[in-house]
Design a protein around this motif. Structure first.
Motif, mmCIF file in Angstrom:
data_model
loop_
_atom_site.group_PDB
_atom_site.id
_atom_site.type_symbol
_atom_site.label_atom_id
_atom_site.label_comp_id
_atom_site.label_asym_id
_atom_site.label_seq_id
_atom_site.Cartn_x
_atom_site.Cartn_y
_atom_site.Cartn_z
ATOM 1 N N PRO A 1 -13.091 -0.033 4.711
ATOM 2 C CA PRO A 1 -11.725 0.378 5.062
ATOM 3 C C PRO A 1 -10.776 0.246 3.879
ATOM 4 O O PRO A 1 -10.615 -0.834 3.304
ATOM 5 N N THR A 2 -10.173 1.362 3.511
ATOM 6 C CA THR A 2 -9.333 1.459 2.317
ATOM 7 C C THR A 2 -8.079 2.248 2.659
ATOM 8 O O THR A 2 -8.117 3.184 3.456
ATOM 9 N N GLN A 3 -6.971 1.867 2.045
ATOM 10 C CA GLN A 3 -5.737 2.631 2.213
ATOM 11 C C GLN A 3 -5.821 3.880 1.339
ATOM 12 O O GLN A 3 -5.792 3.794 0.121
ATOM 13 N N ALA A 4 -5.948 5.027 1.985
ATOM 14 C CA ALA A 4 -6.118 6.273 1.249
ATOM 15 C C ALA A 4 -4.891 6.575 0.396
ATOM 16 O O ALA A 4 -3.766 6.196 0.723
ATOM 17 N N GLY A 5 -5.110 7.294 -0.701
ATOM 18 C CA GLY A 5 -4.013 7.703 -1.575
ATOM 19 C C GLY A 5 -4.494 7.853 -3.001
ATOM 20 O O GLY A 5 -5.501 7.264 -3.398
ATOM 21 N N GLY A 6 -3.790 8.674 -3.779
ATOM 22 C CA GLY A 6 -4.109 8.855 -5.191
ATOM 23 C C GLY A 6 -5.443 9.507 -5.450
ATOM 24 O O GLY A 6 -5.984 9.381 -6.550
ATOM 25 N N GLY A 7 -6.025 10.171 -4.448
ATOM 26 C CA GLY A 7 -7.335 10.783 -4.615
ATOM 27 C C GLY A 7 -8.471 9.959 -4.046
ATOM 28 O O GLY A 7 -9.641 10.341 -4.148
ATOM 29 N N VAL A 8 -8.136 8.831 -3.387
ATOM 30 C CA VAL A 8 -9.137 7.954 -2.776
ATOM 31 C C VAL A 8 -9.049 8.112 -1.270
ATOM 32 O O VAL A 8 -7.947 8.109 -0.692
ATOM 33 N N GLY B 1 0.843 -1.186 0.000
ATOM 34 C CA GLY B 1 0.000 0.000 0.000
ATOM 35 C C GLY B 1 0.876 1.232 0.000
ATOM 36 O O GLY B 1 2.105 1.135 0.019
ATOM 37 N N PRO B 2 0.264 2.411 -0.044
ATOM 38 C CA PRO B 2 -1.166 2.714 -0.048
ATOM 39 C C PRO B 2 -1.764 2.653 -1.447
ATOM 40 O O PRO B 2 -1.089 2.244 -2.404
ATOM 41 N N SER B 3 -3.029 3.087 -1.570
ATOM 42 C CA SER B 3 -3.608 3.294 -2.899
ATOM 43 C C SER B 3 -2.773 4.337 -3.632
ATOM 44 O O SER B 3 -2.213 5.250 -3.020
ATOM 45 N N VAL B 4 -2.680 4.205 -4.959
ATOM 46 C CA VAL B 4 -1.731 5.052 -5.682
ATOM 47 C C VAL B 4 -2.228 5.332 -7.090
ATOM 48 O O VAL B 4 -2.881 4.494 -7.720
ATOM 49 N N LEU B 5 -1.932 6.538 -7.593
ATOM 50 C CA LEU B 5 -2.167 6.901 -8.981
ATOM 51 C C LEU B 5 -0.810 6.959 -9.665
ATOM 52 O O LEU B 5 0.064 7.727 -9.257
ATOM 53 N N VAL B 6 -0.630 6.150 -10.693
ATOM 54 C CA VAL B 6 0.658 6.047 -11.381
ATOM 55 C C VAL B 6 0.518 6.589 -12.798
ATOM 56 O O VAL B 6 -0.240 6.049 -13.615
ATOM 57 N N THR B 7 1.237 7.685 -13.090
ATOM 58 C CA THR B 7 1.242 8.253 -14.434
ATOM 59 C C THR B 7 1.904 7.285 -15.400
ATOM 60 O O THR B 7 2.974 6.738 -15.115
ATOM 61 N N ASP B 8 1.267 7.050 -16.548
ATOM 62 C CA ASP B 8 1.773 6.096 -17.544
ATOM 63 C C ASP B 8 2.047 4.736 -16.907
ATOM 64 O O ASP B 8 3.014 4.043 -17.259
ATOM 65 N N GLY B 9 1.183 4.322 -15.996
ATOM 66 C CA GLY B 9 1.395 3.053 -15.300
ATOM 67 C C GLY B 9 1.161 1.836 -16.169
ATOM 68 O O GLY B 9 1.707 0.768 -15.899
ATOM 69 N N ALA B 10 0.338 1.959 -17.207
ATOM 70 C CA ALA B 10 -0.006 0.819 -18.055
ATOM 71 C C ALA B 10 0.826 0.810 -19.328
ATOM 72 O O ALA B 10 1.335 1.841 -19.776
#
Length: 624
Positions: A357-364, A272-281
């Motif tokens: 219950p969620t691991q916050a991060g990336g806008g979540v 964790g945590p939740s994450v936003l990855v630019t060009d991740g795919a």
């Protein structure tokens, strides 16, 4: 690189179109001023023999005023009168031949707009016109002057554009991507090439493989995709990440090739945590229609799973998530991940039951809710926290997205050794069904069946379930995202609902007492979306690989050219099931062909390890 209006409307989704760049890269929402294509509809030139009072026609066809005097100015001077037409047929008489059909014509309704070339004319309801306006660009009935004729198409560079339904301008329809072997034809305004006008199936030319959460320390075992080329021509494959080239390959006709791709640490590593990855795919494009499966990781191991990838022309903006609970024993998270195809994609993430219950991060936030904006190739990966379960999350987006669900490494059921990675690409809600046949896989020896746990998720509120034979679970799901769970079972049954549902199966762990292999995940495919042929990949390093076939009873089915004869009927469903061992000596490439449409799943097992994925489906068949 413009998402396809036709494909999305087929799935019942209306989403705004985005303008595209010419370089195969990101798209934005800016509009361009572009040339137009004209199309006109002319009014009738036939004049009624019964002239309405107030306007008339002389015998030579010239218009006249009510007093019969021919004029050369004003509305009444127009020689072509707008008309409406009805037909009357007079039957035979006793003293003569039959009378042929007679056309009786009248004026067009008041204020109706008709086109004469590029001139828009407003009918006065009496056979004349109130006004006429020369159009600068085009005239279209019943709209009048427009920028372009609705539905017409044009090329702007290698972008195919379609005129909006109100005629106000052009929308990007398709990017005729040369990497996919496409070019825009100026004569038709449409893309031409093997990858143009694809149907809505799991076969396509544009995919986004996405690395997902996985145990650290296993990355010596590669992440990979298997590309199956079912066409009669070689497929040239190009893989990029953002603007960067990654890999190229050529897959011969009717064969499968594995492509290993670098792990993306931001998506697989840690807990964790939740994450936003630019060009991740990654983006994978082909010059021929192909099928793509991703393996996380590729080689037989103790923490594997695989996903059937869906091409971008089948993506929508509506998904349900199937995941699995956070495993407190080692702090491993369930997850779901969203990949964007276009820039400025707004994604709304709605947690099950309003919050989990969620691991916050990336806008979540810490309850799994959020709104994020993704650009092309970006990935938002949402991870559960202690006591959290993302199953039932609802993902909506204003442009098409891809959604995966799964788990880093978990026990099924919790408390049964050992843990294994789970993942699957979610089907759009539009492609879900109200009826599924659920069957268990085979154990490693092929002589007995492996137990599963089944989750059934509602897409709408007040969903009622029916099972045949009955299953001892709640039958009413009050809210969208609610689910029932059928505990460890080897039962074969039909589940029917009054609204569309998502059905996920989970292999139980090896110590549950149902033979070798650990957890893996599968989405059930509705019978309406079965196919008559498949080409798939089963990594040959596993102790055993199988293809399970659901076929109409009496169907003739071949696996790798050999007839399948070990079918057993599934109650009174009219379908039969066969667990077919795959020959590991073929290099991993396998085929299924049948004289009727069948459904398949592919899986491999070994001591404390497994993978499982649906072999394919036709998404253009929308089950009701």
């Amino acid at each position: 690189m413009v998402w396809t209006t036709r494909s999305l409307l087929t799935l019942g989704v209306a989403l705004p179109l985005a303008a595209c760049s010419d370089d195969g890269g990101r798209l934005d929402s800016a509009s361009a001023t572009l040339p137009t294509t004209n199309s006109t509809v002319n009014p009738s030139t036939t004049v009624s023999t019964d002239t309405p009072t107030g306007s008339g026609t002389s015998t030579d066809g010239t218009a006249s005023d009510s007093d019969g005097t021919s004029t050369t100015d004003g509305v009444d001077s127009i020689t072509t009168l707008p008309t409406s037409t009805t037909s009357t047929t007079v039957g035979p008489t006793t003293d003569g031949p039959d009378t042929t059909s007679t056309t009786v014509e009248g004026p067009c309704p008041e204020d109706q707009i008709e086109c004469d070339g590029t001139t828009a004319k407003v009918c006065d309801g009496m056979g004349g016109f109130k006004s006429e306006t020369p159009c600068a660009m085009a005239c279209a009935e019943p709209l009048g002057c427009v920028t372009c004729v609705p539905g017409s198409t044009q090329c702007v560079g290698q972008v195919s554009q379609v005129c909006k339904q109100d005629g106000s301008g052009w929308e990007d329809q398709n990017d005729c991507d040369p990497v996919q072997g496409l070019a825009c034809d100026p004569g038709t305004g449409q893309c031409l090439g093997a990858c143009a006008d694809l149907g809505l199936s799991y076969i396509g030319c544009d995919y986004y493989p996405t690395v997902l959460q996985q145990l650290d320390g296993f990355q010596a075992n590669p992440y990979a995709v298997a590309v199956a080329n079912t066409s009669a021509s070689p497929a040239n494959i190009t893989v990029t990440r953002g603007a960067n080239p990654v890999a190229m390959a050529t897959v011969p006709a009717n064969s499968v090739q594995v492509m290993e791709l670098p792990w993306v640490a931001e998506l697989y590593s840690g807990t964790g945590p939740s994450v936003l990855v630019t060009d991740g795919a990654y983006r994978l494009r082909s010059t021929q229609p192909v099928t793509v499966y991703q393996f996380n990781p590729l080689n037989a191991d103790v923490t594997n799973d695989a996903s059937l990838l869906l091409p971008v022309n089948t993506w929508t903006g509506n998904y349900l998530v199937a995941s699995w609970p956070f495993w407190n024993g080692f702090g491993y998270a369930g997850f779901y991940a969203v990949t964007a195809r276009y820039d400025n994609t707004t994604v709304t993430l709605k947690a099950p039951k309003g919050g989990t219950p969620t691991q916050a991060g990336g806008g979540v936030d810490g309850q799994g809710n959020g709104v994020v904006v993704l650009n092309e190739g970006d990935v938002i990966q949402v991870l559960s926290a202690t006591n959290g379960d993302e199953t039932g999350a609802i993902v909506t987006a204003d442009k098409p997205v891809q959604v995966f669900g799964g788990h880093e490494c978990t026990q099924v059921p919790i408390g049964i050794t050992a843990c294994d990675h789970l993942e699957e690409s979610m089907f759009p809600i539009e492609a879900l069904a109200k009826e599924y046949i659920v069957v268990p896989p085979s154990q490693d020896n092929g002589n007995a069946e492996k137990a599963v746990i089944v989750r059934i998720v509602a897409s709408e509120a007040n969903t009622t379930l029916t099972f045949d034979p009955d299953q001892p679970v709640n039958k009413v799901l009050a809210n969208a995202g609610d689910f029932v769970e059928i505990p460890t079972t080897v039962a074969k049954f039909v589940v029917t609902a009054d609204k569309k549902i998502l059905v996920a199966e989970y292999m139980v762990g090896q110590d549950a007492g149902y033979g070798t292999s650990d957890p893996a995940m599968l989405l059930a495919v509705p019978t309406a979306q079965f196919r008559s042929n498949y080409l798939m990949y089963a990594q040959p390093g596993w102790s055993a690989n199988f293809v399970d076939i659901l076929a109409p009873t009496g169907a003739s089915v071949q696996v790798d050219g050999a007839a399948v004869g070990n079918f057993s009927a599934i109650g009174a469903t009219g379908f039969s099931l066969a667990h077919v061992p795959l020959n590991n000596g073929t290099g991993g490439s396998h085929s299924v062909t049948a004289d009727q449409k069948v459904g398949i799943s592919v899986y491999g097992v070994l001591n404390y390890g497994s993978y499982w994925y649906p072999g394919g489906l036709d998404l253009d068949v929308i089950p009701q």
